[in-house]
Design an enzyme around this catalytic site. Structure first.
Site, PDB file in Angstrom:
ATOM      1  N   HIS A 187       1.082  -0.797   0.129  1.00  0.00           N
ATOM      2  CA  HIS A 187      -0.374  -0.267  -0.060  1.00  0.00           C
ATOM      3  C   HIS A 187       0.574   1.729  -0.300  1.00  0.00           C
ATOM      4  O   HIS A 187       0.186   2.503   0.118  1.00  0.00           O
ATOM      5  CB  HIS A 187      -0.846   0.185   1.549  1.00  0.00           C
ATOM      6  CG  HIS A 187      -0.585   0.332   2.308  1.00  0.00           C
ATOM      7  ND1 HIS A 187       0.827  -0.472   3.213  1.00  0.00           N
ATOM      8  CD2 HIS A 187       0.182   1.530   3.522  1.00  0.00           C
ATOM      9  CE1 HIS A 187       1.245  -0.232   4.166  1.00  0.00           C
ATOM     10  NE2 HIS A 187       1.229   1.080   4.271  1.00  0.00           N
TER      11      HIS A 187
HETATM   12  C1  UD1 Z   1      -0.894   6.351   5.587  1.00  0.00           C
HETATM   13  C2  UD1 Z   1       0.668   6.816   5.774  1.00  0.00           C
HETATM   14  C3  UD1 Z   1       1.529   5.784   5.529  1.00  0.00           C
HETATM   15  C4  UD1 Z   1       0.513   4.304   6.512  1.00  0.00           C
HETATM   16  C5  UD1 Z   1      -0.613   4.535   5.965  1.00  0.00           C
HETATM   17  C6  UD1 Z   1      -1.108   3.389   7.004  1.00  0.00           C
HETATM   18  C7  UD1 Z   1       1.320   9.111   5.280  1.00  0.00           C
HETATM   19  C8  UD1 Z   1       1.950   9.797   4.137  1.00  0.00           C
HETATM   20  N1  UD1 Z   1       1.006   7.871   4.760  1.00  0.00           N
HETATM   21  O1  UD1 Z   1      -0.799   6.362   4.137  1.00  0.00           O
HETATM   22  O2  UD1 Z   1       2.935   5.731   5.663  1.00  0.00           O
HETATM   23  O3  UD1 Z   1       1.538   2.892   6.071  1.00  0.00           O
HETATM   24  O4  UD1 Z   1      -1.118   6.159   5.741  1.00  0.00           O
HETATM   25  O5  UD1 Z   1      -1.916   2.350   6.657  1.00  0.00           O
HETATM   26  O6  UD1 Z   1       0.744   9.732   6.493  1.00  0.00           O
HETATM   27  N2  UD1 Z   1      -7.849   6.109   1.957  1.00  0.00           N
HETATM   28  C9  UD1 Z   1      -9.651   5.739   2.228  1.00  0.00           C
HETATM   29  N3  UD1 Z   1     -10.220   5.298   3.439  1.00  0.00           N
HETATM   30  C10 UD1 Z   1      -9.650   6.056   4.108  1.00  0.00           C
HETATM   31  C11 UD1 Z   1      -8.019   6.417   4.025  1.00  0.00           C
HETATM   32  C12 UD1 Z   1      -7.613   6.782   2.966  1.00  0.00           C
HETATM   33  O7  UD1 Z   1     -10.354   5.374   1.540  1.00  0.00           O
HETATM   34  O8  UD1 Z   1     -10.131   6.072   5.270  1.00  0.00           O
HETATM   35  C13 UD1 Z   1      -7.860   6.308   0.372  1.00  0.00           C
HETATM   36  C14 UD1 Z   1      -8.437   7.666  -0.071  1.00  0.00           C
HETATM   37  O9  UD1 Z   1      -7.743   7.293  -1.572  1.00  0.00           O
HETATM   38  C15 UD1 Z   1      -6.823   8.737  -0.523  1.00  0.00           C
HETATM   39  C16 UD1 Z   1      -5.580   7.074   0.067  1.00  0.00           C
HETATM   40  O10 UD1 Z   1      -6.202   5.977   0.208  1.00  0.00           O
HETATM   41  O11 UD1 Z   1      -6.467   9.320  -0.612  1.00  0.00           O
HETATM   42  C17 UD1 Z   1      -4.875   7.655   0.620  1.00  0.00           C
HETATM   43  O12 UD1 Z   1      -4.815   8.143   2.204  1.00  0.00           O
HETATM   44  P1  UD1 Z   1      -3.665   8.656   2.847  1.00  0.00           P
HETATM   45  O13 UD1 Z   1      -4.245   9.095   4.368  1.00  0.00           O
HETATM   46  O14 UD1 Z   1      -3.559   9.572   2.112  1.00  0.00           O
HETATM   47  O15 UD1 Z   1      -2.588   7.846   2.627  1.00  0.00           O
HETATM   48  P2  UD1 Z   1      -2.176   6.279   3.450  1.00  0.00           P
HETATM   49  O16 UD1 Z   1      -1.757   5.459   2.155  1.00  0.00           O
HETATM   50  O17 UD1 Z   1      -3.725   5.808   4.318  1.00  0.00           O
HETATM   51  N1  UDP Z   2      -3.714  -4.383   9.379  1.00  0.00           N
HETATM   52  C1  UDP Z   2      -5.133  -4.707   9.850  1.00  0.00           C
HETATM   53  N2  UDP Z   2      -5.674  -4.937   8.789  1.00  0.00           N
HETATM   54  C2  UDP Z   2      -5.006  -5.476   7.330  1.00  0.00           C
HETATM   55  C3  UDP Z   2      -3.527  -5.301   7.223  1.00  0.00           C
HETATM   56  C4  UDP Z   2      -3.005  -4.769   8.093  1.00  0.00           C
HETATM   57  O1  UDP Z   2      -5.643  -5.151  10.836  1.00  0.00           O
HETATM   58  O2  UDP Z   2      -5.612  -5.481   6.471  1.00  0.00           O
HETATM   59  C5  UDP Z   2      -2.323  -4.276   9.955  1.00  0.00           C
HETATM   60  C6  UDP Z   2      -1.307  -4.669  10.917  1.00  0.00           C
HETATM   61  O3  UDP Z   2      -1.722  -5.685  11.452  1.00  0.00           O
HETATM   62  C7  UDP Z   2       0.043  -4.373  11.226  1.00  0.00           C
HETATM   63  C8  UDP Z   2      -0.568  -2.389  11.122  1.00  0.00           C
HETATM   64  O4  UDP Z   2      -1.802  -2.947  10.393  1.00  0.00           O
HETATM   65  O5  UDP Z   2      -0.627  -3.891  12.463  1.00  0.00           O
HETATM   66  C9  UDP Z   2       0.076  -1.931   9.999  1.00  0.00           C
HETATM   67  O6  UDP Z   2      -0.675  -0.576   8.823  1.00  0.00           O
HETATM   68  P1  UDP Z   2      -0.671  -0.678   7.541  1.00  0.00           P
HETATM   69  O7  UDP Z   2       0.066  -1.263   6.938  1.00  0.00           O
HETATM   70  O8  UDP Z   2      -1.477  -0.099   7.012  1.00  0.00           O
HETATM   71  O9  UDP Z   2       0.653   0.620   8.034  1.00  0.00           O
HETATM   72  P2  UDP Z   2       2.239   0.893   7.949  1.00  0.00           P
HETATM   73  O10 UDP Z   2       2.703  -0.353   9.513  1.00  0.00           O
HETATM   74  O11 UDP Z   2       3.263   0.375   6.735  1.00  0.00           O
HETATM   75  O12 UDP Z   2       2.850   2.180   8.100  1.00  0.00           O
END
Ligand code: UD1
Ligand code: UDP
Length: 372
Positions: A209
């Protein structure tokens, strides 16, 4: 809670909810006056409320509803909204965890008000400033007053950057608290394997992701191609819980999922822990998943060019392979062949207690620091 708040916990995304849950639980146990500010960075049920419900966390005291946006738009919108809450609550300490935009915004808003800031999971470094997470974690570390490093290596990076020695505390990572607290429950309660028709030890779990992978069409296709090739070679089923960012990019780029990979919805924590514990191998670009597989004893293949979790590689739990298909196949093959007998480098599962002890919140349980 707006009166006499000792600690305000700022969070906004799935990993922060999971990794701060043990801290919130410890505040409850010690009867500490705390409040939770949710920035609203994550808002979809599958990334947000499902974790509050399953981890039995109280609903956030404030939800700022910031939502999605560009890096600066999202971070910039959060800062004054967090400031308004902090001006009202005037906590002794603001806690943030990790490296997301919510963390940076929380650290900036608090430090500009001269509130003490504690950064949980301080000192991680990928040394790749092209990643938004690296910029966020470096800036949050330098805005913080308490730097709660998970390991000696992370503490060492902080000291090399010249922060005051007495501000660095090695606490372990709160993810160990969460995994040890929920692993058995996951084994008892989750029927995700039956639902997906999977056998323990006979499948590969994939997560991808991160922006640097899924926002780049070539990298995303290459990553999926590599995992599909490994599936053909190994005969393992591959399941891929798809994060909304990845889902959005798959649709926008018109990328078809290879037949060897089964996309599924993002999973709740118990189901995801169950999948991680029983997978033969996990391929991921997630930070938290690199740690959890290391804690659970499942081999990990990291689909990135670097990691800020080098401890996982050092103990033999993880290998960094990038997104080149041949490197993915070679790394995954190695993961199947190597022994799974490493020791968890992220602490003893009492990190949340340690953090509160160090910040002098509630009656200390005298667990002491890990070291440092
Ligand atoms: C963010 C963090 C990343 C982390 C991830 C955890 C930053 C810069 N990135 O990335 O480090 O690994 O969270 O999962 O803070 N969206 C939805 N629903 C939501 C949230 C997001 O549909 O509840 C979609 C939207 O299209 C949005 C995209 O996901 O534009 C990205 O969301 P964003 O919060 O910008 O960053 P993540 O990729 O979730
Ligand atoms: N996780 C979850 N369901 C999923 C994928 C990940 O509960 O389908 C949990 C996982 O156990 C871990 C956390 O989400 O604790 C990791 O988050 P993510 O990969 O979104 O972000 P990152 O750690 O890369 O910032």
């Amino acid at each position: 809670m707006t009166d006499g708040t000792a600690v305000t916990i700022v969070l906004g995304t799935r990993p922060e909810i999971i990794k701060l849950a043990p801290v919130i639980d410890a505040c409850e146990e010690r009867d500490i006056a705390y409040s939770v500010v949710h920035t609203g960075q994550h808002y979809s049920e599958e990334l947000d409320t499902v974790f509050f419900d399953q981890l039995e966390l109280p609903a956030p005291d404030h939800n700022l509803g910031v939502g999605s946006g560009s890096q600066s738009e999202q971070t910039g919108t959060m800062i004054p909204a967090i400031e308004a809450v902090l001006l009202d609550e005037r906590p002794e300490l603001v806690l943030v965890q990790g490296d997301t935009n919510s963390v940076l915004a929380g650290a900036i808003a608090a430090s500009k008000l001269d509130c003490a800031v504690g950064h949980v999971e301080a000192g991680l470094r990928s040394f790749d400033r092209s990643m938004p997470e690296e910029v966020n974690r470096v800036l949050a570390d330098h805005a913080a007053d308490y730097r709660f490093a998970p390991t000696d290596q992370a503490a060492g990076y902080l000291r090399e950057e010249g922060v005051p020695d007495e501000s660095v505390h090695v606490t372990g990572n709160t993810i160990v608290d969460a995994v040890t607290g929920y692993r058995d429950l996951a084994a008892e309660k989750s029927d995700v394997l039956d639902e997906l028709g999977l056998e323990p030890g006979e499948f590969c779990l994939l997560t991808a992701h991160r922006a640097e992978n899924v926002d780049d069409r070539e990298r995303f296709e290459s990553l999926l191609d590599g995992v599909a090739r490994f599936a053909r070679e190994s005969g393992l089923d591959v399941v891929y819980p798809v994060h909304p960012r990845a889902d959005d990019r798959l649709a926008a780029f018109g990328i078809g999922m290879p037949d060897e990979i089964t996309p599924i919805d993002s999973q709740d924590f118990l189901d995801f822990l169950r999948l991680e514990s029983t997978a033969k191998v996990v391929c991921t670009d997630s930070g938290g998943v690199q740690e959890e597989t290391c804690i659970l004893g499942t081999p990990c293949v990291t689909l990135r060019d670097n990691t800020e979790r080098p401890e996982t590689v050092a103990v033999g739990a993880n290998r960094i392979v990038g997104v080149d298909p041949e490197s993915i196949v070679a790394g995954a093959r190695e993961a199947l062949d190597d022994p799974n007998d490493w020791a968890n480098p992220f602490g003893d599962g009492r990190s949340a207690e340690r953090i509160l002890d160090i910040a002098r919140l509630g009656s200390a349980t005298s667990v002491g620091e890990v070291s440092g």
